[in-house]
Design an enzyme around this catalytic site. Structure first.
Site, PDB file in Angstrom:
ATOM      1  N   ARG A   1      16.600  17.239  -8.078  1.00  0.00           N
ATOM      2  CA  ARG A   1      15.376  16.607  -8.574  1.00  0.00           C
ATOM      3  C   ARG A   1      15.528  16.034  -9.972  1.00  0.00           C
ATOM      4  NH1 ARG A   1      11.868  19.411 -11.083  1.00  0.00           N
ATOM      5  NH2 ARG A   1      12.072  21.362  -9.933  1.00  0.00           N
TER       6      ARG A   1
ATOM      7  N   TYR B   1      -5.790  -2.432  -8.041  1.00  0.00           N
ATOM      8  CA  TYR B   1      -5.491  -1.992  -6.674  1.00  0.00           C
ATOM      9  C   TYR B   1      -6.516  -0.907  -6.302  1.00  0.00           C
ATOM     10  CZ  TYR B   1      -2.601   0.155  -2.990  1.00  0.00           C
ATOM     11  OH  TYR B   1      -2.132   0.669  -1.815  1.00  0.00           O
TER      12      TYR B   1
ATOM     13  N   ASP C   1       0.331  -3.059 -13.944  1.00  0.00           N
ATOM     14  CA  ASP C   1       0.808  -3.030 -12.561  1.00  0.00           C
ATOM     15  C   ASP C   1       1.479  -4.382 -12.339  1.00  0.00           C
ATOM     16  OD1 ASP C   1       1.143  -3.353  -9.796  1.00  0.00           O
ATOM     17  OD2 ASP C   1      -0.487  -1.969  -9.336  1.00  0.00           O
TER      18      ASP C   1
ATOM     19  N   LYS D   1       6.810  -3.230  -2.137  1.00  0.00           N
ATOM     20  CA  LYS D   1       6.592  -4.653  -1.897  1.00  0.00           C
ATOM     21  C   LYS D   1       7.906  -5.425  -2.070  1.00  0.00           C
ATOM     22  CE  LYS D   1       2.459  -3.179  -1.315  1.00  0.00           C
ATOM     23  NZ  LYS D   1       1.460  -2.985  -2.342  1.00  0.00           N
TER      24      LYS D   1
HETATM   25  C1  LIG Z   1       0.611  -1.759  -2.598  1.00  0.00           C
HETATM   26  C2  LIG Z   1       0.250  -1.701  -4.024  1.00  0.00           C
HETATM   27  C3  LIG Z   1       0.282  -0.499  -4.720  1.00  0.00           C
HETATM   28  C4  LIG Z   1       0.574   0.829  -4.059  1.00  0.00           C
HETATM   29  O1  LIG Z   1       1.836   0.887  -3.484  1.00  0.00           O
HETATM   30  P1  LIG Z   1       2.158   1.941  -2.312  1.00  0.00           P
HETATM   31  O2  LIG Z   1       3.644   1.960  -2.300  1.00  0.00           O
HETATM   32  O3  LIG Z   1       1.532   1.393  -1.088  1.00  0.00           O
HETATM   33  O4  LIG Z   1       1.566   3.252  -2.714  1.00  0.00           O
HETATM   34  C5  LIG Z   1      -0.005  -0.538  -6.067  1.00  0.00           C
HETATM   35  N1  LIG Z   1      -0.319  -1.677  -6.694  1.00  0.00           N
HETATM   36  C6  LIG Z   1      -0.369  -2.852  -6.049  1.00  0.00           C
HETATM   37  C7  LIG Z   1      -0.724  -4.081  -6.803  1.00  0.00           C
HETATM   38  C8  LIG Z   1      -0.099  -2.904  -4.698  1.00  0.00           C
HETATM   39  O5  LIG Z   1      -0.183  -4.061  -4.049  1.00  0.00           O
END
Ligand SMILES: *Cc1c(COP(=O)(O)O)cnc(C)c1O
Length: 391
Positions: free
Chosen positions: A59, A112, A184, A209
């Site tokens: 970890r 988000y 973000d 993503k």
């Molecule tokens: C999808 C997304 C998240 C969260 O990601 P996960 O891997 O699905 O938890 C956070 N911020 C944005 C802008 C996103 O599109």
């Protein structure tokens, strides 16, 4: 004699992405091995006592996690990075690391949505107050700063409705009042928006993503500047955060092709967005890369490119017409997440509390994938025919 190693700091961003993580490869392989590990053995009692080796426990880091952390910090231009098992875990870990009972958080109204649920649920329960603010507030954020405001959280462009934030102006006001700025940075993937050059202290990504890029793993990243790193690293370890080795490897694998994928996503998205803008059924296209689109000026000033995610507002029409449009599409799948090679379309209703959403018609978010854009517009053309039949 052996071949010399490239000095990554001197190389262009494209070259860095290709060579990132190579230091961890062994035996001549281009790619590093995937380490599945919890226990790491120490050769002597003294070394166990001193913890005097690079790896001490699964970890606490493996060659696999270090390789992808280095690569992410390199893309973002930050000091160091850590991986979380999802984008949402990255968001919650970053917020918990810098907020305690009695603190105040300024959260962008276009965040988000699950991040909003985290603020209104867990953070509220811990005695941390959240104020939502208009994404277009710019330097006006100064008026919302309180003595106990510790974090100003941004997301640019905003989820679903794509407002581009003036991060440098927000960061200047936040820093003046003693708060840190989190971004973000999922849409720009760290490659098209250099958060640290624009005043951010922490850049978060849902690597699920574009970094992973193939819709086959969940991953989150938190990249820090030198000032925020020690505290974040401690909180990350206190919370027992880590991510699975195979998913970390898939993230590193995706990173090597990020530049070419993003370039094609943008090229295709521009074709599809322009095509949509010319349609009589469409009220507005919310894609900051389009000239005259909302947010275009700040996007042009601060971003190096655009990804394949954007939204449209339709002219007022029946819900059945929107459903007929979506059901008719064969190349645009209907489903959550984005950033993979494939095109997607989802309807949405913006959730706002600090601002009011006044667009006249229904909204659809598109992710434009790597298909030929002519095939995509032909698919959309079929969709609009179905929309009109059900108008
Ligand atoms: C999808 C997304 C998240 C969260 O990601 P996960 O891997 O699905 O938890 C956070 N911020 C944005 C802008 C996103 O599109």
């Amino acid at each position: 004699m052996s071949k010399s190693k490239p000095d990554l700091s001197q190389l262009s961003p494209q070259t860095r992405l290709v060579t990132a993580g190579r230091d961890y490869a062994e035996h001549g392989f281009v790619n590093p091995a995937v380490y599945h590990g919890s226990t790491v053995l120490f050769p002597t009692a003294q070394s166990l006592h001193d913890r005097s080796q690079t790896y001490v426990y699964g970890r606490r880091g493996t060659p696999t996690s270090r390789a992808v952390e280095d690569a992410v910090a390199l893309i973002e231009g930050g000091h160091n990075a850590k991986m979380a098992p999802s984008g949402m875990a990255a968001i919650s870990t970053a917020l918990l690391a810098f907020l305690k009972s009695g603190d105040h958080l300024l959260m962008v109204d276009t965040c988000y949505h699950p991040a909003r649920l985290f603020c209104d649920g867990m953070l509220k329960g811990l005695g941390i107050e959240t104020t939502y603010y208009d994404p277009l507030i710019g330097r006006g954020i100064a008026n919302l700063m309180r003595p106990n405001t510790r974090v100003v959280y941004t997301e640019s462009p905003g989820s679903q409705t794509m407002e581009v934030q003036d991060i440098p102006a927000i960061a200047e006001a936040a820093h003046k009042a003693g708060a840190i700025v989190m971004v973000d940075n999922t849409w720009g993937a760290g490659h098209y928006f250099k958060a640290f050059d624009h005043g951010a202290d922490i850049s978060i990504q849902a690597a699920t993503k574009y970094l992973v890029g193939h819709s086959d793993a969940m991953m989150g990243t938190v990249t820090c500047n030198a000032e925020t790193w020690p505290r974040f690293k401690d909180a990350y370890e206190e919370m027992g955060m880590f991510a699975g080795p195979d998913d970390m490897y898939l993230t590193l694998r995706g990173i090597h092709t990020l530049d070419v994928r993003l370039e094609r996503h943008m090229k295709n998205a521009l074709v599809v967005a322009e095509w949509l803008r010319a349609r009589s059924e469409v009220e507005t296209v919310l894609y900051p890369a389009l000239s005259n689109a909302p947010g275009h000026d700040i996007w042009k000033r601060d971003f190096k490119g655009a990804s394949g995610l954007f939204s449209i507002v339709l002219k007022p029409c029946r819900e059945e017409a929107v459903s007929a449009f979506l059901d008719e599409l064969s190349l645009f799948g209907m489903g959550y997440s984005w950033g993979g090679f494939e095109s997607l379309a989802v309807p949405f209703v913006p959730h706002r509390t600090a601002t009011t959403w006044t667009a006249p018609g229904p909204c659809i978010r598109f992710h434009v994938g790597l298909e030929n854009p002519d095939d995509l517009t032909a698919d959309l053309n079929q969709g609009f025919a179905a929309l009109r039949r059900n108008a």
